[in-house]
Design an enzyme around this catalytic site. Structure first.
Site, PDB file in Angstrom:
ATOM      1  N   GLY A 123      43.247  43.835  48.824  1.00  0.00           N
ATOM      2  CA  GLY A 123      43.004  43.133  47.553  1.00  0.00           C
ATOM      3  C   GLY A 123      41.398  43.451  47.197  1.00  0.00           C
ATOM      4  O   GLY A 123      41.378  43.657  45.890  1.00  0.00           O
ATOM      5  N   ALA A 124      40.396  43.291  48.271  1.00  0.00           N
ATOM      6  CA  ALA A 124      39.373  43.304  47.721  1.00  0.00           C
ATOM      7  C   ALA A 124      38.467  43.491  48.986  1.00  0.00           C
ATOM      8  O   ALA A 124      38.788  43.123  50.126  1.00  0.00           O
ATOM      9  CB  ALA A 124      38.541  42.312  46.994  1.00  0.00           C
ATOM     10  N   GLU A 162      35.808  36.787  48.674  1.00  0.00           N
ATOM     11  CA  GLU A 162      34.737  37.881  49.051  1.00  0.00           C
ATOM     12  C   GLU A 162      33.584  37.201  48.969  1.00  0.00           C
ATOM     13  O   GLU A 162      32.706  37.597  49.663  1.00  0.00           O
ATOM     14  CB  GLU A 162      35.292  39.004  48.118  1.00  0.00           C
TER      15      GLU A 162
HETATM   16 ZN   LIG Z   1      38.487  38.574  53.876  1.00  0.00          ZN
END
Ligand SMILES: [Zn+2]
Length: 877
Positions: free
Chosen positions: A268-269, A305
């Site tokens: 995802g990131a 994040e």
């Molecule tokens: Zn993480």
């Protein structure tokens, strides 16, 4: 050099690093066919290491073309070092020295998306867990933390934007149309948090003033065409920054915070210090191209994040066995954040559905492992639901055992005591223990024991003595490598609901809900002065990640659905009722008996649809029958067809019986306001689209409504829901064909919308699913090299379309096997994720069981299998 034979790495073998790297200077010289990487490492022997004479070992992949090594400015010869499959051994490294290394790498040929690689026209990196060793030789382990300075040199026209971690300290033009930028990160970090980006990118900027009045520059870098899709991510970022100050007392530390969106990304990131790199699907959002679910995903991932800046970066993991230290805690933090931004009950239900469906299945399968694993072959295989989601549940249980105040004190102590350090899960639990004075010794078993605990609850009411007993018994099924389990500490939040629907007082203080800690195999609670037997409301808010059994009658469940003061348990009572109904239907379908619908469930659904005072988001969740995947998880043996038939029959019966209520709900919820991705609207759209799904079962009515909705939708949520409804409806195939074509025309330039288009078709439950997927693989919207596309088409078909994937001929399995072999050479991480559906072969009846096993065996026999897949396949067979 060849791939090393897969070795198992054990937690018990951990040793402190023999050398440390205080400073790291990097120069990346980017050229069309290669990148020259020069590193300058200030190395010294670790005073805490036992070995005082061991040679220096640096990790480094086979793809590194070594050009030169210098120690304290003197070039060393080939006899002074040794190249192995895993790296470089330098025999005579002084205890204190500067080592300069020059290597060539070829990022444009890197399809694994680990290390430095090319995504479309830009260069980017992914270094967690062990990608940095594909960039240069280094001590690539999280407990080696260094201060990084990074210079990037590239063609100015092609790559006007050059980014790395920290703050920019220098930039300028050089000869041949090239330019450079130099970045310095003042915070010591492990190599897995390193990042670099070079590309022709546009930027959206904003600012944030921190609680101590520092002004932070916020930047989101995207391709120019995506500039109109950054607002939601920016807002989410600012909300996250404020929330983390208010809720955890965490202030941002650098002068700027950057996010870069890339198309080709395995996850995802990634939380690289000051320079987060995001999958476009986790950052871009626009009502025209993005669904509500994707909007919420963007909000959650941006927050996740960002929160890592403290829980992960400032305090990081000592080794990869501690992964849940940063991931479990950060998932817990982002779920708290999303709950605060939206509806806490809805968020809790969504998280629990996800956990029950996927993490419980993982915990019961061949890859079952504790939240803190004690061994692995390939660490990339342990970025799992158990480490993330169950890890978050464990942190949540610590929170409920300690209470708000002590939990916050514990997290403050943890952050302040370990700032700048690489630590273990033990340090986190220890801080919580210290501030609270609670003994968490037994609680720690949640980190060490795998498997989903089961709690069996029985009750007894004595009408003479007016007492009511609740007996709780815990057990935990055997899992790979752990046949016997010791009792867990399980916080069980509960209440007793009286005949009038109100909570009864549980003690002399009049508490109506309390948390009981189950720590023995069996414990009994006794309640006095009860005039009638109550209905127990157990595991309120899903206070522990367990399976709880209590023999409820359907009347009791209906009573809880209508009255429970706990929103989560009102929903869960409905799920239990639906499960009872579905399990009966599945038994009948298996035995080929006539299917008869339970009228109580219809009655309950009718009252839900008729009561306009209820929150539409909750009504939507309550009308959702457990998914096929969830029914698979809770089944001993998965009878795919019987499960599919039973569930479809239930949906059909509900639709037929409640057509009028469904139709009027659909009309009532027509949106009159401009689109906004906020909780109330999202709830209304969700319910309306849920109702549309049921109405598709009513001939002519549903297809007409869906076709109208498809054509008139002002946002992607409604459009995609209508498209999916049409594609899944046998009597609407004319419309479905037209809708698919129109969608393709309108969104052919929108990659993420086209991924949705692939996914909708991949999950169509109508016959010939495999043929459709195979045909779509030839479509220009598909590209197996792109992880999002592989997941949208191949992943969605194999994991979310059971009726087609598990066909009796086994062609679904054969197809998956071929795709895994194709991806083996391209992208091991994506391939390893795709294997999961095959690993559940033991739960399928014959002939599928054998066919799945054969497919796994074929994969195992493949020559040159990467260790990612090897580990999963070996454990599964
Ligand atoms: Zn993480």
């Amino acid at each position: 050099m060849k791939d090393a034979t897969a070795q198992t790495i054990y937690l018990k073998d951990y040793q402190v690093p023999e050398f440390l790297i205080d400073k790291t200077h990097l120069v990346f010289d980017l050229n069309d066919e290669f990148c020259r990487v020069r590193s300058s490492l200030s190395i010294r022997r670790n005073p805490e290491s036992q070995s005082s004479s061991s040679p220096l070992f640096l990790h480094g992949g086979a793809e590194l073309e070594l050009q030169k090594i210098e120690i304290d400015s003197a070039v060393i010869s080939e006899t002074d070092y040794q190249r192995t499959a895993e790296g470089l051994i330098i025999d005579q490294a002084p205890d204190n020295c500067v080592i300069n290394i020059e290597v060539l790498i070829k990022p444009h040929l890197n399809t694994t998306m680990m290390g430095l690689y090319k995504s479309r026209t830009m260069y980017c990196t992914q270094c967690e867990a062990e990608g940095f060793r594909n960039i240069t030789f280094y001590l690539d382990r999280p407990d080696v933390m260094s201060e990084f300075t990074t210079k990037i040199i590239a063609d100015k026209q092609q790559f006007p934007i050059l980014l790395s971690n920290g703050n920019p300290i220098d930039q300028g033009d050089i000869e041949n149309g090239r330019h450079f930028a130099t970045w310095h990160d003042p915070f010591k970090k492990p190599a897995y948090l390193f990042a670099l980006v070079a590309g022709d990118l546009s930027v959206v900027e904003d600012s944030f003033t921190t609680c101590t009045n520092r002004n932070i520059l916020l930047q989101i870098f995207v391709e120019e065409k995506d500039l109109n899709k950054c607002d939601h991510a920016m807002l989410s970022l600012k909300n996250s920054m404020r929330w983390d100050e208010q809720t955890y007392g965490r202030e941002y530390d650098l002068d700027r915070f950057m996010i870069v969106a890339v198309d080709d990304f395995n996850m995802g990131a990634m939380e690289n210090k000051g320079l987060n790199i995001f999958n476009t699907s986790a950052v871009l959002a626009n009502p025209k191209t993005t669904t509500d679910a994707a909007f919420q995903r963007v909000e959650g991932i941006v927050a996740h994040e960002y929160f890592h800046n403290w829980s992960g970066n400032r305090v990081t993991c000592r080794d990869w066995f501690q992964l849940s230290l940063k991931e479990g805690f950060t998932v817990y933090r982002d779920s708290q954040f999303s709950a605060d931004m939206n509806s806490p009950v809805v968020k809790r239900i969504e998280d629990v559905v996800y956990l029950r469906t996927h993490q419980f299945a993982e915990d019961a399968g061949p890859m079952s492992h504790p939240v803190q694993p004690d061994a692995y072959m390939e660490i990339n295989n342990f970025y799992t639901l158990t480490v993330y989601e169950k890890g978050a549940e464990v942190v949540g249980m610590i929170h409920s055992l300690l209470g708000d105040e002590k939990f916050r004190q514990g997290s403050d102590l943890y952050f302040s005591r370990h700032d700048g350090q690489a630590v273990t899960i033990e340090e986190f639990v220890g801080a919580m223990e210290e501030v609270s004075g609670q003994d968490l010794k037994q609680f720690r078993r949640w980190y060490k024991q795998s498997g989903t605990p089961v709690i069996d609850v029985t009750s007894h009411y004595d009408p003479e003595a007016k007492t009511y007993n609740l007996t709780f018994e815990q057990s935990c099924p055997a899992t790979p490598g752990q046949s016997q389990k010791k009792p867990f500490v399980i916080p069980i939040k509960f209440g007793l609901v009286g005949a009038d629907g109100r909570d009864l007082p549980l003690n002399n203080q009049g508490d109506q809900s309390m948390v009981f800690s189950l720590y023995e195999t069996s414990q009994t609670l006794v309640f006095e002065n009860l005039q009638q037997p109550p209905v127990p409301s157990l595991l309120r808010g899903f206070s522990a990640p367990v399976k709880l059994n209590y023999n409820y009658s359907s009347d009791q469940l209906a009573h809880l659905m209508a009255n429970d003061s706990d929103g989560f348990n009102r929903w869960d009572a409905g799920q239990k009722l639906s499960l009872q109904v579905l399990n009966k239907l599945i038994e009948d379908a298996k035995a080929e008996r006539e299917l008869v619908m339970d009228q109580q469930l219809i009655k309950v659904f009718k009252s839900l649809l008729s009561d306009h005072s209820l929150d539409p988001a909750m009504v939507n969740l309550m009308l959702q029958l457990p998914s096929e995947a969830q029914l698979h998880e809770q089944a001993e043996i998965i009878y795919v067809e019987a499960i599919h038939r039973a569930r479809q029959f239930a949906r059909q019966s509900i639709a037929t019986a409640l057509e009028q209520q469904l139709a009027s709900t659909y009309q009532r919820l027509t949106e009159t306001q401009d689109y906004a991705p906020e909780a109330n609207q999202i709830g209304r759209r969700a319910l309306r689209n849920c109702v549309l799904g049921y109405l598709m079962k009513v001939k002519t009515v549903g297809p007409e409504l869906a076709w109208q909705q498809f054509n008139n939708a002002s946002n992607m949520t409604d459009k995609a829901a209508a498209l999916s409804a049409l594609v899944n409806c046998e009597t609407a195939q004319n419309y479905a064909t037209q809708a698919l074509k129109a969608f393709e025309q309108d969104y052919c330039d929108e990659t993420l919308a086209m991924n949705l288009w692939l996914q909708v078709q991949a999950t169509s439950q109508l016959p010939e699913g495999l043929e459709r997927v195979q045909a779509l693989m030839e479509h220009s919207a598909f590209n197996i090299n792109n992880p999002n596309k592989a997941r949208s088409l191949l992943g969605a078909f194999c994991s979310a379309n059971p009726i087609n994937f598990h066909n009796k001929e086994g062609s679904g399995y054969e197809f998956l096997q071929q795709q895994i072999i194709a991806l083996n050479a391209l992208n091991p991480q994506v391939a390893a994720r795709l294997v999961t559906p095959l690993t559940r072969w033991k739960k399928l009846p014959e002939p599928n069981c054998q066919l799945m096993r054969d497919a796994l065996q074929q994969i195992a026999n493949h020559k040159g299998l990467v260790k990612d897949i090897q580990e999963i396949v070996t454990k599964s067979l």
